[in-house]
Scaffold this active site. Sequence first.
Site, PDB file in Angstrom:
ATOM      1  NE  ARG A 131      -2.488   0.310   3.501  1.00 36.74           N
ATOM      2  CZ  ARG A 131      -3.209  -0.489   4.276  1.00 36.74           C
ATOM      3  NH1 ARG A 131      -4.430  -0.804   3.928  1.00 36.74           N
ATOM      4  NH2 ARG A 131      -2.709  -0.982   5.388  1.00 36.74           N
ATOM      5  CE1 TYR A 132       0.478   3.982   4.268  1.00 31.63           C
ATOM      6  CE2 TYR A 132       0.967   1.772   5.072  1.00 31.63           C
ATOM      7  CZ  TYR A 132       0.212   2.929   5.136  1.00 31.63           C
ATOM      8  OH  TYR A 132      -0.803   3.026   6.045  1.00 31.63           O
ATOM      9  NE  ARG A 159       5.124   1.473   6.245  1.00 30.96           N
ATOM     10  CZ  ARG A 159       4.998   2.744   5.877  1.00 30.96           C
ATOM     11  NH1 ARG A 159       5.820   3.275   5.008  1.00 30.96           N
ATOM     12  NH2 ARG A 159       4.033   3.488   6.375  1.00 30.96           N
ATOM     13  CB  CYS A 191      -2.819 -17.323  15.627  1.00 27.61           C
ATOM     14  SG  CYS A 191      -2.701 -16.024  14.402  1.00 27.61           S
ATOM     15  CB  CYS A 227      -6.987 -11.905  19.297  1.00 27.85           C
ATOM     16  SG  CYS A 227      -5.260 -12.414  19.437  1.00 27.85           S
ATOM     17  CB  CYS A 232      -8.251 -11.324  14.711  1.00 28.53           C
ATOM     18  SG  CYS A 232      -7.064 -11.485  13.360  1.00 28.53           S
ATOM     19  NE  ARG A 263      -3.552  -8.509   8.335  1.00 31.34           N
ATOM     20  CZ  ARG A 263      -2.338  -8.251   8.822  1.00 31.34           C
ATOM     21  NH1 ARG A 263      -1.654  -9.181   9.462  1.00 31.34           N
ATOM     22  NH2 ARG A 263      -1.794  -7.069   8.665  1.00 31.34           N
ATOM     23  CG  ASP A 271      -7.911  -2.165  12.854  1.00 25.77           C
ATOM     24  OD1 ASP A 271      -7.646  -0.950  12.882  1.00 25.77           O
ATOM     25  OD2 ASP A 271      -7.048  -3.051  12.700  1.00 25.77           O
ATOM     26  CG  ASP A 290      -3.953   0.915  10.300  1.00 29.73           C
ATOM     27  OD1 ASP A 290      -3.631   1.647   9.362  1.00 29.73           O
ATOM     28  OD2 ASP A 290      -3.267  -0.040  10.719  1.00 29.73           O
ATOM     29  CE  LYS A 339       0.031   1.336  12.144  1.00 34.07           C
ATOM     30  NZ  LYS A 339       0.366   0.877  10.834  1.00 34.07           N
TER      31      LYS A 339
END
Length: 354
Positions: free
Chosen positions: A98-99, A102, A111, A115, A118, A120, A280, A317, A324
């Site tokens: 996206r940037y 990076r 995982c 969580c 999450c 994602r 988020d 974000d 961000k």
Amino acid sequence: MSQEDWMWQMQNRITDLATLKNHITLSAEEESVFQAAQEQFSFSITPYYLSLLDPTNPTCPIRKQVLPRSSELVRAENEWEDPLAEQIHMPIKGVTHRYPDRAIWYISHICAVYCRFCTRKRKVSKPTETPNREEWREALEYFRNHTEIKEVILSGGDPLTLSDQHIDYLLGELSAIDHINHLRIHTRYPVTMPMRITDSLCGIFSKYFPLYIVTHFNHPKELTQEVKVAVTKLIQKGNVTLLNQSVLLKDVNDTVEILEELNYKLVRFGIKPYYLHQCDEVYGSSGFVVPIEDGIRLMYDIRGRMSGLTVPNYVKDLTGGGGKVLLGPNYLIEKKESSYLFKNFNGGEYEVTH
Ligand code: SF4
């Protein structure tokens, strides 16, 4: 294999209601929503992380992070499946670019502990999403061909789910690319399964300086003696720089006292608090959201009493993939009925809900 072995922890994860009930007392709400929630996003907990959880207290901050609650089944209007628009900025499978400087590479979608907040959850816990060898090759080729990329962030899921051998291979390939300045790994295993930090893994990390590892501690209860051993090993044997990002979570860490204890303890262990994220706007997250106004007030109080070294940046974000932004009184222009208007770094304005 002993409990101190991470493979034992992985193999003995608890993933179903019947087994969980042998270990903890569930509230009526926890029990009634468990199955419906699990159909959307898997449940999993390691025996280690379970040992931190209060077996009888529904308000335990560890428990609140991992046990489904009824609010998870609600989809509010402002909640999205992919709030950070990671999928639409994916030039090839498994890489978000996206940037310009990076890229994030999702190398595992598994995982040890899931969580409930999450970002994602649309793909995490689904093994079919994990890239295969051909997709590794394509991603590496993409990084080689895009000379503007200075940093690759290995993320997931949890990238440390991969074997040592695979981690070594991927770090080796990435660090051989001249235009990549440094590498970063995002992992929650130091929190949920600190035994993953072995001598052998640290030996691999030590070959790829400078390597930044970003952990995800949300509550001081998570900073145990086992974690201290793992973190010391990462620093002294792995030669890595450790940063932490927390998520501001309702009834988990939304008090000055908890954040103060968490961040002082992180620094004591050798981890620099980096970000405190506004939760988020992912579907089913409403039960975790702390109003931004309260978050700003918390940070204001913290800044007034804590050493700057211990204070993370409070950030959001932007939903929709805007990146961000810092949240704080200096950036707030106006509070509207259901949103906030903030100043941007470059003088522009942006609006965020709740
Ligand atoms: S460790 Fe990270 S990727 Fe895995 S479930 Fe938790 S927040 Fe999601």
